[in-house]
Design an enzyme around this catalytic site. Structure first.
Site, PDB file in Angstrom:
ATOM      1  N   GLU A  97       0.789  -1.232  -0.036  1.00 37.99           N
ATOM      2  CA  GLU A  97      -0.068   0.190  -0.033  1.00 37.99           C
ATOM      3  C   GLU A  97       0.894   1.496   0.090  1.00 37.99           C
ATOM      4  O   GLU A  97       1.545   1.626   1.000  1.00 37.99           O
ATOM      5  CB  GLU A  97      -0.788  -0.161   1.262  1.00 37.99           C
ATOM      6  CG  GLU A  97      -1.970  -1.168   1.365  1.00 37.99           C
ATOM      7  CD  GLU A  97      -3.225  -1.174   0.562  1.00 37.99           C
ATOM      8  OE1 GLU A  97      -3.488   0.271   0.198  1.00 37.99           O
ATOM      9  OE2 GLU A  97      -3.775  -2.001   0.111  1.00 37.99           O
ATOM     10  N   CYS A 144      -1.972   9.583   2.228  1.00 35.11           N
ATOM     11  CA  CYS A 144      -1.816   8.862   1.052  1.00 35.11           C
ATOM     12  C   CYS A 144      -2.801   9.203  -0.038  1.00 35.11           C
ATOM     13  O   CYS A 144      -2.397   9.314  -1.324  1.00 35.11           O
ATOM     14  CB  CYS A 144      -1.528   7.335   1.221  1.00 35.11           C
ATOM     15  SG  CYS A 144      -2.883   6.443   1.926  1.00 35.11           S
TER      16      CYS A 144
HETATM   17  P1  NAD Z   1       8.206   4.536   5.065  1.00 39.00           P
HETATM   18  O1  NAD Z   1       8.203   3.797   3.896  1.00 39.00           O
HETATM   19  O2  NAD Z   1       9.317   5.647   5.472  1.00 39.00           O
HETATM   20  O3  NAD Z   1       7.984   3.665   6.225  1.00 39.00           O
HETATM   21  C1  NAD Z   1       7.206   2.761   6.618  1.00 39.00           C
HETATM   22  C2  NAD Z   1       7.610   1.686   7.533  1.00 39.00           C
HETATM   23  O4  NAD Z   1       8.814   1.080   6.965  1.00 39.00           O
HETATM   24  C3  NAD Z   1       7.822   1.945   8.781  1.00 39.00           C
HETATM   25  O5  NAD Z   1       7.614   1.185   9.735  1.00 39.00           O
HETATM   26  C4  NAD Z   1       9.350   2.337   8.817  1.00 39.00           C
HETATM   27  O6  NAD Z   1      10.174   1.796  10.025  1.00 39.00           O
HETATM   28  C5  NAD Z   1       9.729   1.231   7.829  1.00 39.00           C
HETATM   29  N1  NAD Z   1      11.256   1.518   6.900  1.00 39.00           N
HETATM   30  C6  NAD Z   1      11.394   2.663   6.499  1.00 39.00           C
HETATM   31  N2  NAD Z   1      12.548   2.641   5.925  1.00 39.00           N
HETATM   32  C7  NAD Z   1      13.056   1.433   5.765  1.00 39.00           C
HETATM   33  C8  NAD Z   1      14.092   0.794   5.263  1.00 39.00           C
HETATM   34  N3  NAD Z   1      15.200   1.438   4.579  1.00 39.00           N
HETATM   35  N4  NAD Z   1      14.060  -0.557   5.309  1.00 39.00           N
HETATM   36  C9  NAD Z   1      13.072  -1.396   5.900  1.00 39.00           C
HETATM   37  N5  NAD Z   1      12.131  -0.643   6.373  1.00 39.00           N
HETATM   38  C10 NAD Z   1      12.106   0.941   6.576  1.00 39.00           C
HETATM   39  O7  NAD Z   1       6.733   5.331   4.973  1.00 39.00           O
HETATM   40  P2  NAD Z   1       6.102   6.567   6.084  1.00 39.00           P
HETATM   41  O8  NAD Z   1       7.220   7.630   5.919  1.00 39.00           O
HETATM   42  O9  NAD Z   1       5.767   5.925   7.324  1.00 39.00           O
HETATM   43  O10 NAD Z   1       4.944   6.867   5.335  1.00 39.00           O
HETATM   44  C11 NAD Z   1       4.600   7.733   4.336  1.00 39.00           C
HETATM   45  C12 NAD Z   1       4.417   6.890   3.088  1.00 39.00           C
HETATM   46  O11 NAD Z   1       3.424   6.089   3.071  1.00 39.00           O
HETATM   47  C13 NAD Z   1       3.801   7.988   1.955  1.00 39.00           C
HETATM   48  O12 NAD Z   1       4.583   7.569   0.724  1.00 39.00           O
HETATM   49  C14 NAD Z   1       2.280   7.484   1.778  1.00 39.00           C
HETATM   50  O13 NAD Z   1       1.561   7.844   0.542  1.00 39.00           O
HETATM   51  C15 NAD Z   1       2.491   6.089   2.130  1.00 39.00           C
HETATM   52  N6  NAD Z   1       1.205   5.791   2.708  1.00 39.00           N
HETATM   53  C16 NAD Z   1       0.466   4.808   1.869  1.00 39.00           C
HETATM   54  C17 NAD Z   1      -0.897   4.287   2.355  1.00 39.00           C
HETATM   55  C18 NAD Z   1      -1.533   3.523   1.562  1.00 39.00           C
HETATM   56  O14 NAD Z   1      -2.523   2.848   2.224  1.00 39.00           O
HETATM   57  N7  NAD Z   1      -1.495   3.313   0.334  1.00 39.00           N
HETATM   58  C19 NAD Z   1      -1.274   4.983   3.737  1.00 39.00           C
HETATM   59  C20 NAD Z   1      -0.555   5.434   4.499  1.00 39.00           C
HETATM   60  C21 NAD Z   1       0.878   6.112   4.031  1.00 39.00           C
END
Ligand code: NAD
Length: 458
Positions: A209, A243
């Site tokens: 997602e 998002c």
């Molecule tokens: P992110 O990708 O930075 O983090 C998400 C998760 O991944 C966190 O739990 C984090 O600890 C982990 N993570 C971060 N970097 C990592 C790495 N290098 N290796 C492994 N794990 C890692 O996202 P965010 O900043 O928490 O959220 C924002 C993003 O999420 C935006 O792009 C938004 O559009 C998207 N989002 C999508 C939905 C959806 O339902 N489609 C919902 C909410 C947010």
């Protein structure tokens, strides 16, 4: 317990077949519901501490959604879990045919920070209802909510059934190195790619997602006051950290100035002239994200807002007038309270701009011209969308929620969430009372009969 021990324990628990008992699961789902209701005030406090989210928005977008998913699961778990009988094929006559919804086994759920309660628990509820065990890795950027999610789950579930692993990149990397039966990730596109690569090592199925730049098209036929009101809600709820928030507007040239005036009025109606003092307006999640958003303002013409208080991670609702496509604000997903307003004259302009970006998660059109709006809805590829409003397609559990292309793989919500976390297994019980000999060798000239049978069946 280290991560491989947790996984071993969960595998053993899954193999014990306890999670195949829908009455046992239903009782746990009810207990989870009670615990969430008991901790309602704590949930408000945690989200307020994490980024000053208001009670109203916390109920609307976190608690309310989780409770609805729970209610639906509690109501339907027995029915969903039963093998579903389907019409048999006459080719197999006599037979009785079923689809078994089989839980995958051990599921890893990785959550983001923007809706930290809902986006950790809603997929977990679907996974548990489907009969899996679950490890949740909530976001490290919302420590209060992530800790509370863990406390709530510990109260209800055995660790072998659901466990929360707290942490950031290092812990998630360790989790991703394990062999899971299913991975459900919500977050950014770059991390989504890391998750997909890790899952591919074990051929683990995934739901991703993700995000993207969601366009919102507004033509000259609309009621500008109503549109502005709906846009201000969709863009500035959660301070734009959503998002499916509209990322940028594509407005028919002749209505741009008037729309900007209406937007300003509606922003002030919602949050007053100084949103920093409004208890309804949240903060940016951390200083890193505030800096990222501030950089987006540096090469843009600010039509309204742009006020920053670094000490409180505050950025006011901000409108940008006609940024160029190569400006910072138009390069990546904004994910904050900045709304760029671009103009178009004809459908070719729309195509030129929208095609600059990957397939978005959401797509919006405001128009009284139904033919035009429906045409755009069919023409472009996106996760989901709404005509004459923003974000509300998320609220119907009968609609799939998910992206396409770079905005994601797979979908969930309601019954579709249960389906996401189960393998649909085909099972046929063949009758023994009749054995039609046609399929058996020697075939001789039976092909003519076979052809007429296929013709008869089609
Ligand atoms: P992110 O990708 O930075 O983090 C998400 C998760 O991944 C966190 O739990 C984090 O600890 C982990 N993570 C971060 N970097 C990592 C790495 N290098 N290796 C492994 N794990 C890692 O996202 P965010 O900043 O928490 O959220 C924002 C993003 O999420 C935006 O792009 C938004 O559009 C998207 N989002 C999508 C939905 C959806 O339902 N489609 C919902 C909410 C947010």
């Amino acid at each position: 317990m280290n991560i491989s021990e947790i996984l071993n324990k969960q595998s053993q628990f899954f193999d014990s077949e306890k999670t195949r008992n829908s009455s046992y699961l239903k009782a746990l789902l009810k207990a989870l519901r009670d615990e969430i209701v008991n901790r309602e005030e704590d949930i408000y406090n945690a989200l307020y501490k994490d980024f000053k989210k208001s009670k109203f928005e916390t109920f609307l977008s976190e608690i309310g959604i989780v409770l609805s998913e729970l209610d639906l699961a509690i109501k339907h778990i027995h029915k969903w879990s039963k093998p579903k009988r389907v019409k048999p094929s006459m080719l197999n006559f006599p037979s009785t045919d079923y689809i078994y919804s089989e839980p995958y086994g051990t599921v890893l759920i990785i959550g983001p920070w923007n809706y930290p309660f809902q986006l950790a628990l809603a997929p977990a509820i679907a996974a548990i209802t489907a009969g899996n065990t679950v490890v949740i890795k909530p976001s490290e950027l919302t420590p209060n909510t992530s800790k509370l999610v863990e406390e709530i789950l510990i109260k209800v579930f055995q660790k072998e059934h659901i466990t929360v692993v707290q942490g950031g990149v290092q812990e998630t990397t360790e989790l991703l190195a394990q062999k899971w039966d299913y991975i459900f990730f919500t977050g950014s596109v770059p991390v989504g790619k890391i998750v997909a690569k890790a899952a591919a090592q074990h051929m683990t199925p995934v739901t991703l997602e993700l995000g993207g730049k969601n366009p919102c098209i507004i033509d000259e036929t609309v009621n500008l006051k109503l549109v502005a009101r709906r846009l201000v809600w969709g863009k500035f709820v959660n301070a734009g950290q959503t998002c499916i928030a509209p990322d940028y507007l594509l407005v028919k040239t002749e209505i741009k100035t008037s729309l900007i005036n209406h937007l300003i009025k509606e922003i002030e109606n919602a949050y007053t002239e100084n949103p920093e003092d409004s208890s309804d307006y949240p903060r940016i999640i951390n200083s890193k994200n505030l800096e990222r958003l501030t950089r987006m303002l540096s090469d843009s013409k600010i039509a309204y807002g742009g006020n920053i208080n670094k000490a409180d991670n505050y950025l006011s609702p901000t409108l940008i007038d006609e940024p160029s496509l190569d400006s910072d604000v138009m390069k990546d997903e904004i994910f904050g309270p900045i709304l760029p307003i671009l103009t178009y004259s004809n459908e070719a302009d729309l195509k030129t701009i929208i095609s600059c970006y990957e397939k978005p998660l959401a797509f919006y059109v405001f128009s009284k011209n139904k033919r035009f709006a429906k045409k755009l809805m069919s023409q472009y590829c996106f996760g989901g969308g709404t005509i004459n409003d923003t974000m509300i397609h998320f609220g119907n559990h009968r609609l799939p929620f998910g992206g396409v292309g770079e905005s994601g793989i797979g979908a969930y919500h309601g019954r579709l969430g249960f389906d996401t976390f189960t393998h649909q297994k085909a099972v046929i019980i063949k009758g023994n009372w009749l054995d039609i000999p046609m399929r058996y060798a020697p075939y001789k000239n039976k092909i003519t009969q076979l052809k007429s049978m296929f013709k008869w069946l089609s």
